[in-house]
Design a protein around this motif. Structure first.
Motif, short mmCIF file in Angstrom:
data_model
loop_
_atom_site.label_atom_id
_atom_site.label_comp_id
_atom_site.label_asym_id
_atom_site.label_seq_id
_atom_site.Cartn_x
_atom_site.Cartn_y
_atom_site.Cartn_z
N SER B 35 37.21 70.61 46.35
CA SER B 35 37.60 69.50 47.25
C SER B 35 38.47 70.00 48.38
CB SER B 35 38.41 68.43 46.53
OG SER B 35 37.86 68.07 45.35
N ARG B 36 39.46 70.80 48.03
CA ARG B 36 40.38 71.29 49.05
C ARG B 36 39.73 72.33 49.97
NH1 ARG B 36 43.77 70.03 44.65
NH2 ARG B 36 43.37 72.00 43.62
N GLY B 39 36.62 70.05 51.79
CA GLY B 39 37.14 68.86 52.44
C GLY B 39 36.16 67.70 52.56
N GLN B 41 34.48 64.99 50.12
CA GLN B 41 34.42 64.45 48.76
C GLN B 41 33.00 64.25 48.25
OE1 GLN B 41 37.62 63.66 47.10
NE2 GLN B 41 38.06 65.01 48.81
N GLU B 118 46.89 55.25 53.93
CA GLU B 118 45.50 55.72 53.79
C GLU B 118 45.03 56.37 55.08
OE1 GLU B 118 42.11 56.82 52.40
OE2 GLU B 118 43.65 55.96 51.11
N ARG B 120 46.92 57.61 57.41
CA ARG B 120 47.68 58.85 57.63
C ARG B 120 47.07 60.01 56.83
NH1 ARG B 120 52.02 61.39 59.36
NH2 ARG B 120 53.01 62.90 57.98
N ARG B 121 46.73 59.72 55.61
CA ARG B 121 46.11 60.74 54.75
C ARG B 121 44.85 61.28 55.41
NH1 ARG B 121 46.00 59.20 48.42
NH2 ARG B 121 48.20 59.46 48.01
N VAL B 124 45.75 63.44 58.39
CA VAL B 124 46.28 64.76 58.01
C VAL B 124 45.12 65.67 57.62
CG1 VAL B 124 47.59 66.01 56.22
CG2 VAL B 124 48.58 64.02 57.31
N LYS B 125 44.22 65.11 56.83
CA LYS B 125 43.07 65.88 56.34
C LYS B 125 42.22 66.38 57.50
CE LYS B 125 39.47 64.86 53.51
NZ LYS B 125 38.75 63.94 52.64
N PHE B 127 43.11 66.58 60.64
CA PHE B 127 43.87 67.46 61.53
C PHE B 127 43.92 68.89 60.98
CE2 PHE B 127 48.14 68.92 63.20
CZ PHE B 127 47.66 69.22 64.46
N VAL B 128 44.21 69.00 59.69
CA VAL B 128 44.24 70.35 59.08
C VAL B 128 42.84 70.97 59.16
CG1 VAL B 128 44.58 71.64 56.92
CG2 VAL B 128 46.22 69.89 57.60
N LEU B 131 42.38 72.27 62.58
CA LEU B 131 43.17 73.50 62.80
C LEU B 131 42.45 74.70 62.18
CD1 LEU B 131 46.90 72.53 62.04
CD2 LEU B 131 45.86 72.91 64.27
N VAL B 148 47.26 76.43 50.34
CA VAL B 148 47.07 75.11 49.72
C VAL B 148 46.96 75.22 48.19
CG1 VAL B 148 45.65 73.03 49.70
CG2 VAL B 148 45.99 74.25 51.83
#
Lengths: 111, 197
Positions: B35-36, B39, B41, B118, B120-121, B124-125, B127-128, B131, B148
């Motif tokens: 998952s990480r 990215g 799901q 939600e 924001r999460r 963030v996901k 945006f990272v 990057l 991570v």
């Protein structure tokens, strides 16, 4: 040394880890996994079979070629022996004696 | 280790029930890592299945218990990498030419001005993720495992079978690239916030 951006980036990574939700495995996870294993196993089996047939055929061809190489050699050996006979027959000792190459002894009964 | 080595040996010798137990024991961990790393799901289950499929067909190569987990990680990394490559998710754009949406995202993440948790999460996901688009898929995964997943250099050494120094250099360069993209995004946000004369 870490600067401000470094720290912010670390914070962002930590936040990312916290935000990513890990999904639970569905009820079909295991059956689907076994389905994939079986289908690849089928493919692997077929591939193995093709390989075996290929190796078998290659061995037969090798044996055949070896046989082909061995048989003419023995025939050649036979020809070699015959060649001497043919040579002797083509040049009888009488002829050679007439040319002074070999001595010809007249048999006792003919004297 | 989450399972006894005997169980792995049984699985190796063709015991399907033992293999099932190994999968159940490591499933959650693999799901988390995948998952990480990817990215997305909706594709986690598919990639995780690929990991276990590869595990099944390479179990006979396993010699000792110590190498099992690094090896499983390596299979996870490879399957995730293959997925990322297939998806061609990486776009060549740098943060310098961010889209308007990405600028808004960076702004919101940096300033914390978002409507709901939600949202924001999600930001963030994304945006990272954007990057990490500044580095290759290989470096993205390496950076993820270190920053991570929190793996140590020693653990990464076992997974990648690469010397410590080489790993450190690669990690440093990848992080520098991501940092540069991060700083560029901050500059873009500042410019967009500056008053218009």
């Amino acid at each position: 040394m870490m600067n401000g951006s470094d720290r912010e980036l670390d914070f962002l990574f930590a936040e990312y880890r916290a935000t990513v939700e890990v999904p639970e495995a569905g009820t079909h996870f295991m059956p689907k996994l076994w389905e994939r294993i079986e289908s690849r196993r089928g493919f692997a089996f077929q591939w193995k079979r093709v390989t075996q047939v290929f190796v078998g055929s290659a061995a037969v061809i090798c044996l055949f070629i070896t046989g082909m190489l061995v048989v003419p050699r023995s025939a050649a050996a036979l020809n070699h022996a015959t060649y001497l006979d043919v040579l002797a027959e083509a040049h009888p000792t009488e002829n050679l004696a007439a040319q002074g190459i070999a001595r010809y002894d007249i048999p006792e009964s003919n004297r | 280790m989450l399972v006894e080595f005997e169980l792995i040996q049984k699985a190796r010798s063709g015991d399907d029930a033992a293999f099932n137990q190994v999968v159940v024991a490591y499933r959650k961990r693999i799901f988390g890592t995948v998952s990480r790393l990817i990215g997305r799901q909706e594709d986690v289950e598919d990639v995780a299945q690929e990991v276990f499929l590869r595990l099944y067909y390479s179990l006979d190569q396993l010699r000792t218990s110590e190498v099992f987990e690094p090896w499983l990680y390596r299979l996870t990394v490879n399957a995730s990498y293959d997925y990322l490559r297939k998806q061609r998710r990486r776009n060549e754009s740098r943060m310098a030419d961010l889209s308007e949406q990405q600028v808004m995202m960076a702004d919101a993440v940096a300033g914390g001005r978002v409507n709901s948790e939600e949202q924001r999460r999600r930001q963030v996901k994304e945006f990272v993720g954007s990057l990490l688009d500044s580095v290759s898929e290989e470096d993205r995964i390496l950076l993820m495992l270190k920053e991570v997943e929190g793996l140590s250099i020693k653990e990464l050494e076992k997974i990648y079978s690469v010397k410590e120094n080489a790993l450190k250099v690669r990690l440093f360069r990848a992080r520098q690239r991501v940092l540069k993209a991060f700083e560029s995004s901050k500059k873009v946000v500042k410019r967009s916030e500056a008053p218009i004369d």
